[in-house]
Design a protein around this motif. Structure first.
Motif, PDB file in Angstrom:
ATOM      1  N   TYR A 233       0.851  -1.190   0.000  1.00  0.00           N
ATOM      2  CA  TYR A 233       0.000   0.000   0.000  1.00  0.00           C
ATOM      3  C   TYR A 233       0.885   1.238   0.000  1.00  0.00           C
ATOM      4  O   TYR A 233       2.031   1.201   0.452  1.00  0.00           O
ATOM      5  CB  TYR A 233      -0.912   0.011   1.224  1.00  0.00           C
ATOM      6  N   ILE A 235       0.489   5.933  -0.261  1.00  0.00           N
ATOM      7  CA  ILE A 235      -0.353   7.128  -0.297  1.00  0.00           C
ATOM      8  C   ILE A 235       0.000   7.943  -1.534  1.00  0.00           C
ATOM      9  O   ILE A 235       1.180   8.176  -1.824  1.00  0.00           O
ATOM     10  CB  ILE A 235      -0.148   7.988   0.967  1.00  0.00           C
ATOM     11  N   LEU A 244      -5.389   6.122  -0.041  1.00  0.00           N
ATOM     12  CA  LEU A 244      -4.649   4.874   0.069  1.00  0.00           C
ATOM     13  C   LEU A 244      -4.835   4.056  -1.194  1.00  0.00           C
ATOM     14  O   LEU A 244      -5.961   3.887  -1.686  1.00  0.00           O
ATOM     15  CB  LEU A 244      -5.151   4.098   1.292  1.00  0.00           C
ATOM     16  N   GLU A 246      -3.434   0.317  -3.358  1.00  0.00           N
ATOM     17  CA  GLU A 246      -2.785  -0.981  -3.256  1.00  0.00           C
ATOM     18  C   GLU A 246      -2.197  -1.348  -4.612  1.00  0.00           C
ATOM     19  O   GLU A 246      -2.818  -1.137  -5.656  1.00  0.00           O
ATOM     20  CB  GLU A 246      -3.780  -2.057  -2.834  1.00  0.00           C
ATOM     21  N   PRO A 273       0.131   6.066   7.454  1.00  0.00           N
ATOM     22  CA  PRO A 273      -0.516   4.749   7.506  1.00  0.00           C
ATOM     23  C   PRO A 273       0.347   3.699   8.199  1.00  0.00           C
ATOM     24  O   PRO A 273       1.574   3.729   8.132  1.00  0.00           O
ATOM     25  CB  PRO A 273      -0.691   4.403   6.023  1.00  0.00           C
ATOM     26  N   MET A 282      -5.946  -0.872   8.379  1.00  0.00           N
ATOM     27  CA  MET A 282      -4.938   0.173   8.213  1.00  0.00           C
ATOM     28  C   MET A 282      -5.291   1.332   9.135  1.00  0.00           C
ATOM     29  O   MET A 282      -6.433   1.812   9.142  1.00  0.00           O
ATOM     30  CB  MET A 282      -4.890   0.661   6.770  1.00  0.00           C
ATOM     31  N   ALA A 284      -4.643   5.267  10.043  1.00  0.00           N
ATOM     32  CA  ALA A 284      -4.154   6.483   9.402  1.00  0.00           C
ATOM     33  C   ALA A 284      -4.755   7.683  10.118  1.00  0.00           C
ATOM     34  O   ALA A 284      -5.677   7.551  10.931  1.00  0.00           O
ATOM     35  CB  ALA A 284      -4.514   6.511   7.921  1.00  0.00           C
ATOM     36  N   THR A 295      -9.081  -2.577   4.675  1.00  0.00           N
ATOM     37  CA  THR A 295      -8.300  -2.556   3.441  1.00  0.00           C
ATOM     38  C   THR A 295      -9.019  -3.220   2.273  1.00  0.00           C
ATOM     39  O   THR A 295      -8.624  -3.032   1.120  1.00  0.00           O
ATOM     40  CB  THR A 295      -6.940  -3.250   3.657  1.00  0.00           C
TER      41      THR A 295
END
Length: 362
Positions: A233, A235, A244, A246, A273, A282, A284, A295
């Motif tokens: 992951y 940002i 976020l 992936e 994160p 996650m 954050a 997630t």
């Protein structure tokens, strides 16, 4: 002009009554490996709390600033940074409480990025003399927690953020000058995401993101590995809001996990994160508070935290001033102002109860 005054005894105390206080703008939030608890820095100390929110427990108490907490893999202790010894050093404190133990004793500025496979070593970035700016001079080292072996440089490349894969064979790192608060920035200084294959000697380096036309690059930062060691992951803000995403090492198309600004039509994104060991949750921060993010669905649940008990009391300070200077009287002669102990005071000549009107740091 100097003038002898009656003895001035000054007592400075400030203590808030016992109360519940809402925790806002926590720093350096970190989820525990089992995903059930969080560690954070707030008001200069390290705190722990449930991922569900509620009352937070203060773990460290010291006049100097404690921050950047990181759970050990067994969740028995937390490593944090503090300048309580005069320079920023790493300390370890049991989660159950107790006296912190100092882990490092050098003068380099340090940032923890996690633990090695097995938990025997800390991954720490340190400033070196290999560049002018921190993003060029910082290198990643492995520090033995037992102190039996010297620190070892993992990668001779300037970086600002790093994450080691669960199997210890891959490293994601960020080059450039990432700024979590600089949303929508485009240009050559945007954070770049890189991959290092540590199975090779020297490690094979590959940039993951690509230069955009005119080098109007988009920031990719804060990498976090998924449990499988092949996906991760990060940002980014391609639309101006840090969300976020992936992705996988095979360069397949990234998946957007969150759209945090959709509900309130805001461009305020997420930052800082950290992922639970099972990859399900996650942690954050958005704006002033923390979020628990699923997630898989991207659903974000706010975490409301409060601190109970007494706030820190400023240490009692007792000073005796026996003289003053720069004395000035009001036209009627009933009040006076003067300087004593590097501060300005006013006093009624009859009641003789001096009041300090400035507060100069000493």
């Amino acid at each position: 002009m100097r003038c002898s005054l009656l003895l001035l005894s000054l007592f400075l105390t400030a203590a808030a009554p016992a109360q519940d206080r809402t925790i806002r703008i926590p720093r350096d939030p970190r989820i525990s490996p089992d995903g059930q608890r969080i560690a954070l820095a707030w008001r200069g100390d390290v705190w722990t709390a449930s991922i569900q929110g509620g009352e937070a427990r203060r773990l460290t108490t010291h006049p100097d600033d404690d921050g950047a907490p990181w759970w050990t893999p067994d969740q028995a202790a937390i490593v944090f940074t503090s300048a309580r010894g005069g320079s920023p050093q790493l300390y370890r404190v049991p989660v159950s409480g107790g006296a912190p133990m100092q882990l490092t004793h050098d003068s380099n500025r340090k940032t923890v990025h996690g633990f090695s496979k097995g938990g025997g070593q800390l991954l720490v970035s340190m400033r070196t003399d290999r560049g002018f700016h921190y993003s060029e001079s910082t290198r990643l080292f492995a520090i033995d927690l037992t102190g039996e072996r010297p620190k070892r440089m993992l990668l001779d490349v300037g970086l600002s953020q790093a994450a080691l894969s669960p199997d210890g064979q891959h490293l994601l790192f960020v080059r450039g000058r990432p700024m979590w608060s600089r949303k929508g920035h485009r240009g050559t200084q945007a954070a770049q995401l890189w991959h290092a294959d540590l199975r090779q000697e020297p490690p094979a380096l590959r940039r993951i993101d690509e230069d955009q036309p005119g080098y109007q690059n988009i920031a990719c930062q804060n990498p976090v590995w998924a449990p499988d060691g092949q996906s991760y992951y990060y940002i980014s803000d391609p639309d101006g809001t840090f969300d976020l995403y992936e992705a996988r090492l095979d360069d397949s198309a990234p998946r957007r996990v969150t759209r945090v600004g959709a509900a309130d039509q805001s461009d305020d994104g997420v930052a800082f994160p950290s992922l639970s060991r099972d990859g399900a949750t996650m942690l954050a921060r958005r704006r002033f508070d923390l979020l628990a993010i699923d997630t898989q669905t991207g659903a974000a649940q706010p975490i409301a935290l409060r601190a109970s008990g007494d706030d820190h009391a400023v240490a009692l300070e007792r000073r005796v001033e026996t003289s003053a200077e720069h004395v000035s009287f009001t036209p009627d002669g009933k009040q006076m102002a003067f300087v004593a102990g590097e501060d300005v005071w006013v006093m009624d000549r009859i009641l003789r109860e001096p009041v300090r009107v400035t507060n100069t740091p000493h």
